[in-house]
Design a protein around this motif. Sequence first.
Motif, PDB file in Angstrom:
ATOM      1  N   PHE A 317       0.860  -1.179   0.000  1.00  9.41           N
ATOM      2  CA  PHE A 317       0.000   0.000   0.000  1.00  9.41           C
ATOM      3  C   PHE A 317       0.900   1.234   0.000  1.00  9.41           C
ATOM      4  CE2 PHE A 317      -2.259  -3.441   2.031  1.00  9.41           C
ATOM      5  CZ  PHE A 317      -3.568  -3.345   1.558  1.00  9.41           C
ATOM      6  N   ILE A 318       0.671   2.154  -0.932  1.00  8.41           N
ATOM      7  CA  ILE A 318       1.520   3.339  -1.041  1.00  8.41           C
ATOM      8  C   ILE A 318       0.656   4.590  -1.148  1.00  8.41           C
ATOM      9  CG2 ILE A 318       3.424   2.072  -2.121  1.00  8.41           C
ATOM     10  CD1 ILE A 318       2.594   3.296  -4.813  1.00  8.41           C
ATOM     11  N   GLY A 319       1.200   5.711  -0.672  1.00 10.63           N
ATOM     12  CA  GLY A 319       0.499   6.974  -0.830  1.00 10.63           C
ATOM     13  C   GLY A 319       0.458   7.784   0.445  1.00 10.63           C
ATOM     14  N   GLU A 320      -0.506   8.692   0.514  1.00  5.49           N
ATOM     15  CA  GLU A 320      -0.711   9.561   1.672  1.00  5.49           C
ATOM     16  C   GLU A 320      -1.860   8.974   2.478  1.00  5.49           C
ATOM     17  OE1 GLU A 320      -1.630  11.579   4.504  1.00  5.49           O
ATOM     18  OE2 GLU A 320      -3.008  12.484   3.083  1.00  5.49           O
ATOM     19  N   PRO A 321      -1.599   8.449   3.658  1.00  4.63           N
ATOM     20  CA  PRO A 321      -2.595   7.619   4.344  1.00  4.63           C
ATOM     21  C   PRO A 321      -3.816   8.346   4.874  1.00  4.63           C
ATOM     22  CG  PRO A 321      -0.665   7.954   5.736  1.00  4.63           C
ATOM     23  CD  PRO A 321      -0.311   8.475   4.381  1.00  4.63           C
ATOM     24  N   LEU A 322      -3.708   9.621   5.226  1.00  9.74           N
ATOM     25  CA  LEU A 322      -4.797  10.310   5.904  1.00  9.74           C
ATOM     26  C   LEU A 322      -5.750  11.043   4.968  1.00  9.74           C
ATOM     27  CD1 LEU A 322      -2.965  11.727   9.061  1.00  9.74           C
ATOM     28  CD2 LEU A 322      -4.346   9.652   8.868  1.00  9.74           C
TER      29      LEU A 322
END
Length: 328
Positions: A317-322
């Motif tokens: 899982f990649i990216g900006e979590p919030l």
Amino acid sequence: MTWLATAPAHAQGPRVALTAAQLAVVINDDEPNSVELGEYYRKARAIPAANMIHVRIPGRPRKLDAEKFDALKAQIDAKLGPEIQAVLMVWTAPYAVECNSLTAAYTLGLDAGLCSNSCNPSKPSPYFNALSRQPMSDFKMRISMQLPTESVAAGEALIDRGVIAGFAQPAATAYFLQTSDAARSSRARNFPRSGVLAQKKLTVKTMQADSLEHVSDIIVYQTGRDFVPKLETLKFLPGALADHLTSLGGDLLGGYQMSSLKWLDAGATASYGSVSEPCNYWQKFPHSTVLLTQYLRGNTAIEAYWKSVAWPAQGVFIGEPLAAPYVR
């Protein structure tokens, strides 16, 4: 709204999204980009200082063996309080542990038996399609994601998109493409029906097409291809989720197939891909209806993506979590 029907949801929990106070941010002090982006993220999301964790991973290996992973996980976990429900690792590599992804190995434990035949079913996630907003409290698992660090400028832009997503809810479309690649369209059975959800200003389009072109309102884009064409013609809204079902999208620096990093480069805010050959079980990839439904419920990107994968052992899982465009 029958097109949003999902599999039975599990585990009741508080109806608030994951917060910055519940997220730990792990920085690799041996990588300057990780240090710089970790600090940028701390300020952008007002992460408590106590939640900032520092480790050293020399050499940026793509894959860790079990022994090195165990040592890294122990080092991180020793610094986490009981309030931490999720972990963000600020680096591109490492992204795999043996045949598992780093995020799945961290969250669910290493599924070492899978490596004798990575096409076997993997350990199911108890978090799949859950209503819980506290995975550690409810399931004894801290969900995790990686924030890529190939470019500081691109990383800062990604973080900004995630933050901006929480301030407005523009008219948007979720696109689900069943392509001519039959093997990579195995999850088409899980696509939601086309329709309009007026109160969310959302249109759902389930299509038979090999690609999108010149579209500017994307909040979700899911397809099945080894390489997805025409990404340069698209515009993703802040908070957009996008992924492609293929064998090695999570081999972020591999190059054999399109890396999931390409989605972030194109403007998406979070993505997913497998790090080893999974075969085309739909359970090893995000379930489209579950992903969309959980996002619309106000889940953050990390929650919605983790809840959408039934067997996540091989998926990173990649990216900006919030990012949470529907939290309001």
